[in-house]
Design an enzyme around this catalytic site. Structure first.
Site, PDB file in Angstrom:
ATOM      1  N   LYS A 129       2.934  15.286  -6.704  1.00 44.46           N
ATOM      2  CA  LYS A 129       2.237  14.592  -7.938  1.00 44.46           C
ATOM      3  C   LYS A 129       0.807  14.158  -7.268  1.00 44.46           C
ATOM      4  O   LYS A 129       0.909  13.175  -6.842  1.00 44.46           O
ATOM      5  CB  LYS A 129       3.279  13.607  -8.256  1.00 44.46           C
ATOM      6  CG  LYS A 129       2.988  13.272  -9.706  1.00 44.46           C
ATOM      7  CD  LYS A 129       1.636  12.851 -10.189  1.00 44.46           C
ATOM      8  CE  LYS A 129       1.372  11.410  -9.877  1.00 44.46           C
ATOM      9  NZ  LYS A 129      -0.193  11.115 -10.243  1.00 44.46           N
ATOM     10  N   GLU A 156       1.622   5.473   3.358  1.00 41.20           N
ATOM     11  CA  GLU A 156       0.348   5.447   4.185  1.00 41.20           C
ATOM     12  C   GLU A 156      -0.654   4.669   3.195  1.00 41.20           C
ATOM     13  O   GLU A 156      -1.067   5.374   2.151  1.00 41.20           O
ATOM     14  CB  GLU A 156      -0.051   6.870   4.504  1.00 41.20           C
ATOM     15  CG  GLU A 156      -1.104   6.995   5.522  1.00 41.20           C
ATOM     16  CD  GLU A 156      -2.517   6.700   5.153  1.00 41.20           C
ATOM     17  OE1 GLU A 156      -2.846   5.474   4.863  1.00 41.20           O
ATOM     18  OE2 GLU A 156      -3.280   7.699   5.273  1.00 41.20           O
ATOM     19  N   CYS A 177      -8.936   6.148   4.034  1.00 42.66           N
ATOM     20  CA  CYS A 177      -8.059   5.143   4.564  1.00 42.66           C
ATOM     21  C   CYS A 177      -8.419   4.624   6.186  1.00 42.66           C
ATOM     22  O   CYS A 177      -7.842   3.557   6.379  1.00 42.66           O
ATOM     23  CB  CYS A 177      -6.468   5.703   4.653  1.00 42.66           C
ATOM     24  SG  CYS A 177      -6.278   7.468   5.635  1.00 42.66           S
ATOM     25  N   GLU A 212      -9.386  -4.558   1.995  1.00 43.46           N
ATOM     26  CA  GLU A 212      -9.614  -3.100   2.139  1.00 43.46           C
ATOM     27  C   GLU A 212     -10.710  -3.014   0.795  1.00 43.46           C
ATOM     28  O   GLU A 212     -10.209  -3.113  -0.292  1.00 43.46           O
ATOM     29  CB  GLU A 212      -8.684  -2.073   1.978  1.00 43.46           C
ATOM     30  CG  GLU A 212      -9.085  -0.796   2.063  1.00 43.46           C
ATOM     31  CD  GLU A 212      -7.858   0.304   1.960  1.00 43.46           C
ATOM     32  OE1 GLU A 212      -7.128   0.125   1.127  1.00 43.46           O
ATOM     33  OE2 GLU A 212      -8.164   1.239   2.638  1.00 43.46           O
TER      34      GLU A 212
HETATM   35  P1  NDP Z   1      -2.899   4.414  -6.177  1.00 42.41           P
HETATM   36  O1  NDP Z   1      -2.203   3.932  -5.012  1.00 42.41           O
HETATM   37  O2  NDP Z   1      -2.487   3.649  -7.598  1.00 42.41           O
HETATM   38  O3  NDP Z   1      -2.695   5.880  -6.437  1.00 42.41           O
HETATM   39  C1  NDP Z   1      -1.991   6.913  -5.387  1.00 42.41           C
HETATM   40  C2  NDP Z   1      -1.059   7.902  -6.128  1.00 42.41           C
HETATM   41  O4  NDP Z   1       0.322   7.037  -6.442  1.00 42.41           O
HETATM   42  C3  NDP Z   1      -1.771   8.535  -7.567  1.00 42.41           C
HETATM   43  O5  NDP Z   1      -1.108   9.799  -7.437  1.00 42.41           O
HETATM   44  C4  NDP Z   1      -0.912   7.781  -8.419  1.00 42.41           C
HETATM   45  O6  NDP Z   1      -1.108   8.097  -9.864  1.00 42.41           O
HETATM   46  C5  NDP Z   1       0.409   7.451  -7.937  1.00 42.41           C
HETATM   47  N1  NDP Z   1       1.000   6.350  -8.239  1.00 42.41           N
HETATM   48  C6  NDP Z   1       0.516   4.942  -8.406  1.00 42.41           C
HETATM   49  N2  NDP Z   1       1.357   4.369  -9.232  1.00 42.41           N
HETATM   50  C7  NDP Z   1       2.787   4.915  -9.323  1.00 42.41           C
HETATM   51  C8  NDP Z   1       3.942   4.622  -9.466  1.00 42.41           C
HETATM   52  N3  NDP Z   1       4.377   3.175  -9.908  1.00 42.41           N
HETATM   53  N4  NDP Z   1       4.766   5.489  -9.435  1.00 42.41           N
HETATM   54  C9  NDP Z   1       4.585   6.847  -8.992  1.00 42.41           C
HETATM   55  N5  NDP Z   1       3.436   7.175  -8.480  1.00 42.41           N
HETATM   56  C10 NDP Z   1       2.365   6.161  -8.708  1.00 42.41           C
HETATM   57  O7  NDP Z   1      -4.314   4.442  -5.953  1.00 42.41           O
HETATM   58  P2  NDP Z   1      -5.540   3.993  -6.989  1.00 42.41           P
HETATM   59  O8  NDP Z   1      -6.055   5.416  -7.378  1.00 42.41           O
HETATM   60  O9  NDP Z   1      -5.081   3.064  -7.931  1.00 42.41           O
HETATM   61  O10 NDP Z   1      -6.426   3.297  -5.838  1.00 42.41           O
HETATM   62  C11 NDP Z   1      -6.149   1.898  -5.759  1.00 42.41           C
HETATM   63  C12 NDP Z   1      -6.556   1.632  -4.312  1.00 42.41           C
HETATM   64  O11 NDP Z   1      -5.862   2.315  -3.277  1.00 42.41           O
HETATM   65  C13 NDP Z   1      -7.932   2.042  -3.941  1.00 42.41           C
HETATM   66  O12 NDP Z   1      -8.552   0.480  -4.249  1.00 42.41           O
HETATM   67  C14 NDP Z   1      -7.737   1.978  -2.431  1.00 42.41           C
HETATM   68  O13 NDP Z   1      -7.984   0.567  -1.975  1.00 42.41           O
HETATM   69  C15 NDP Z   1      -6.462   2.384  -2.139  1.00 42.41           C
HETATM   70  N6  NDP Z   1      -6.533   3.754  -1.801  1.00 42.41           N
HETATM   71  C16 NDP Z   1      -6.167   4.379  -0.539  1.00 42.41           C
HETATM   72  C17 NDP Z   1      -5.937   5.558  -0.459  1.00 42.41           C
HETATM   73  C18 NDP Z   1      -5.538   6.083   1.063  1.00 42.41           C
HETATM   74  O14 NDP Z   1      -5.854   7.004   1.463  1.00 42.41           O
HETATM   75  N7  NDP Z   1      -4.737   5.153   1.832  1.00 42.41           N
HETATM   76  C19 NDP Z   1      -6.126   6.652  -1.222  1.00 42.41           C
HETATM   77  C20 NDP Z   1      -6.712   6.146  -2.610  1.00 42.41           C
HETATM   78  C21 NDP Z   1      -6.573   4.810  -2.894  1.00 42.41           C
HETATM   79  P3  NDP Z   1      -2.150   7.889 -10.954  1.00 42.41           P
HETATM   80  O15 NDP Z   1      -3.282   7.637 -10.050  1.00 42.41           O
HETATM   81  O16 NDP Z   1      -2.459   9.783 -11.380  1.00 42.41           O
HETATM   82  O17 NDP Z   1      -1.602   7.406 -11.863  1.00 42.41           O
END
Ligand code: NDP
Length: 475
Positions: free
Chosen positions: A169, A244, A278, A378
């Site tokens: 997903k 992660e 990250c 972050e």
């Molecule tokens: P999210 O953590 O919300 O999203 C990551 C993935 O998880 C996406 O595919 C998202 O789906 C999915 N997701 C989110 N909530 C749920 C849930 N309740 N159940 C199942 N799947 C879920 O990242 P954001 O895009 O909102 O970014 C937010 C913050 O995350 C950023 O500000 C940054 O700090 C951090 N981040 C960290 C990353 C890393 O590499 N560790 C990468 C990206 C972001 P969808 O978005 O399609 O709804």
């Protein structure tokens, strides 16, 4: 989408626009999957798990992964072009990522037939005891927008090596390269249902999949809020997870460091992918003796960064991928100023892409204290916070004073110090006289609130195996 080896349209008939962050215009449409699509995907992955995938020998499964690697090599430029439009990462960086990705699949394809178990001489007569490593089951991979297909591959390749089947997903903000990947899986000849790709919102189809009885384990990369939601839901169903969750990684530069190497590496460590990484080295600790010179040279370096069109080969920083992230970074910048940090450098957007889009230039803050938000949280953007230190003990204490523990950097020519300090630093990866090196062959993952479980290396395959102990008695 791809479910059960076939193209699959969303049962609801609904599609979502995917924005190009350089223009903020819709450039592609992706299916908005619902609970019904989750049901079909889970059934397909579950059927393949005990069926066609399990019937192949390890060598045959490895061969399919090698074939997929060849197709990823063939389509590397296309995949780079797709991501550049979908998440705004510069094409130069994407070309490097996609040049390496086939090797990642070959590494895990090569492990499939090497998962040996044990014969254990238990302390009883007339007993033959051995272990087997069996796949945990259907693995759900939830991926973020910053490196969609690389991170999906970090999850799916070891899961397949372990004999699992998968559902991916991707983030709704960057699904296109993963959808193309699904076509390559089909072209490579994988049995139907081994890799399924379902797009849409995390809170809709994502949650339906996390909770689904046929999904055995969830591997997630993203932010803390999303990670907490997913791991809480998984825990409710007593389901294990790999998390992660990013970090606030410190980079410590001592007076004896080789500045010619350290300055450009520190700049790349924070500003590549516009800081949306990250492992971004977002906290810089400079020893007093080199503080002024290092900062001057770093600012010169940051000034030379071309911020602009992700499709131009000279661009080093593209736009921020999502408007929500853009606004989040703006709030961090506002708070840094409010809390008294000094903006020692603010870059400019290049003239190669003069207007529109979610562009944010590099920022460097000094005068930072450990309580400031820009030092503690972050930012996930091109924002570097700098602090001065005097002694080794002080540097370690400041570096470890963080809820995160994903990575740390250490610059010194003193071998004794390097050997002493890498043990002290609370981080899943420590880079000494380097930064941001990542390989399929070595584990990556977090200490503390940066997550748990490991991606890459042989440890990644173990995440997707469960051990069975078999007892046979004889006379
Ligand atoms: P999210 O953590 O919300 O999203 C990551 C993935 O998880 C996406 O595919 C998202 O789906 C999915 N997701 C989110 N909530 C749920 C849930 N309740 N159940 C199942 N799947 C879920 O990242 P954001 O895009 O909102 O970014 C937010 C913050 O995350 C950023 O500000 C940054 O700090 C951090 N981040 C960290 C990353 C890393 O590499 N560790 C990468 C990206 C972001 P969808 O978005 O399609 O709804």
């Amino acid at each position: 989408m791809q479910i059960g080896g076939k193209a699959h349209n969303p049962r609801s008939g609904e599609w979502l626009g995917s924005l190009n962050p350089a223009t903020e215009e819709v450039w592609a449409m992706i299916p908005r999957a619902s609970v019904e699509d989750a049901e079909v995907a889970a059934a397909a992955a579950h059927e393949a798990l005990r069926g066609a995938w399990a019937k192949l020998t390890p060598t045959q499964r490895g061969a399919l992964m090698f074939r997929l690697a060849d197709l990823l090599e063939r389509d590397a430029e296309l995949l780079a072009q797709l991501d550049a439009r979908d998440n705004g990462k510069p094409i130069s960086e994407l070309r490097k990522q996609y040049a390496y990705l086939p090797q990642h699949w070959r590494y895990f394809g090569g492990l499939v037939d090497k998962l040996e178990a044990q014969v254990i001489p238990v302390d009883r007569n007339g007993v033959f005891n051995f272990t087997r490593h069996e796949p945990v089951g259907v693995v759900l991979a939830i991926t973020p927008w910053n490196s969609p297909l690389v991170i999906a591959s970090w999850k799916v390749a070891p899961a397949l090596a372990a004999g699992c089947t998968t559902i991916v997903k991707p983030s709704e903000h960057a699904s296109i390269s993963t959808l193309h990947f699904a076509k390559l899986v089909a072209e490579a000849g994988f049995p139907a249902g081994v890799v399924n790709v379902v797009t849409g919102y995390g809170h809709e189809v994502g949650e339906a999949l996390v909770a689904h009885a046929k999904v055995a384990k969830v591997t997630f990369t993203g932010g803390e809020a999303g990670g907490r939601a997913v791991s809480t839901l998984a825990a409710k169903h007593l389901k294990p997870t790999v998390m992660e969750l990013g970090g606030k990684s410190p980079v410590i530069v001592f007076d004896d460091a080789d500045l010619d190497r350290a300055v450009p590496t520190v700049a790349v460590g924070i500003f590549s992918s516009s800081g949306q990484s990250c492992v971004a080295g977002s906290r810089l600790l400079l020893q007093a003796g080199i503080y002024d010179e290092f900062l001057r040279r770093l600012i010169d370096r940051a000034r030379a960064i071309v911020v602009g069109d992700p499709l131009s080969a000279e661009t080093a920083m593209g736009p921020i991928t999502t408007r929500a992230q853009f606004e989040m970074i703006q709030s961090h910048l506002f708070d840094a100023h409010e809390q008294g940090a000094i903006c020692a450098f603010k870059g400019e957007r290049s003239s190669n892409f003069p207007s529109g889009g979610l562009f944010l230039p590099p920022h460097i803050f000094t005068g930072v204290t450990p309580q400031m938000r820009v030092w503690r949280e972050e930012v996930f953007g091109p924002v570097l916070a700098v602090m001065r230190f005097e002694t080794e003990a002080e540097a370690v204490a400041i570096a470890n004073d963080s809820p995160f523990g994903l990575a740390a950097g250490l610059w010194t020519r003193d071998l004794d110090r390097a050997l002493r300090l890498h043990k002290e630093l609370q981080a899943g990866t420590v880079w000494i006289n380097s930064y941001r090196g990542v390989s399929s062959m070595t584990p990556l993952g977090g200490f503390k609130r940066s997550g748990f479980g490991r991606e890459n290396g042989q440890e990644a395959v173990r995440e997707f195996l469960q051990t069975k102990s078999v007892w046979m008695e004889y006379q």
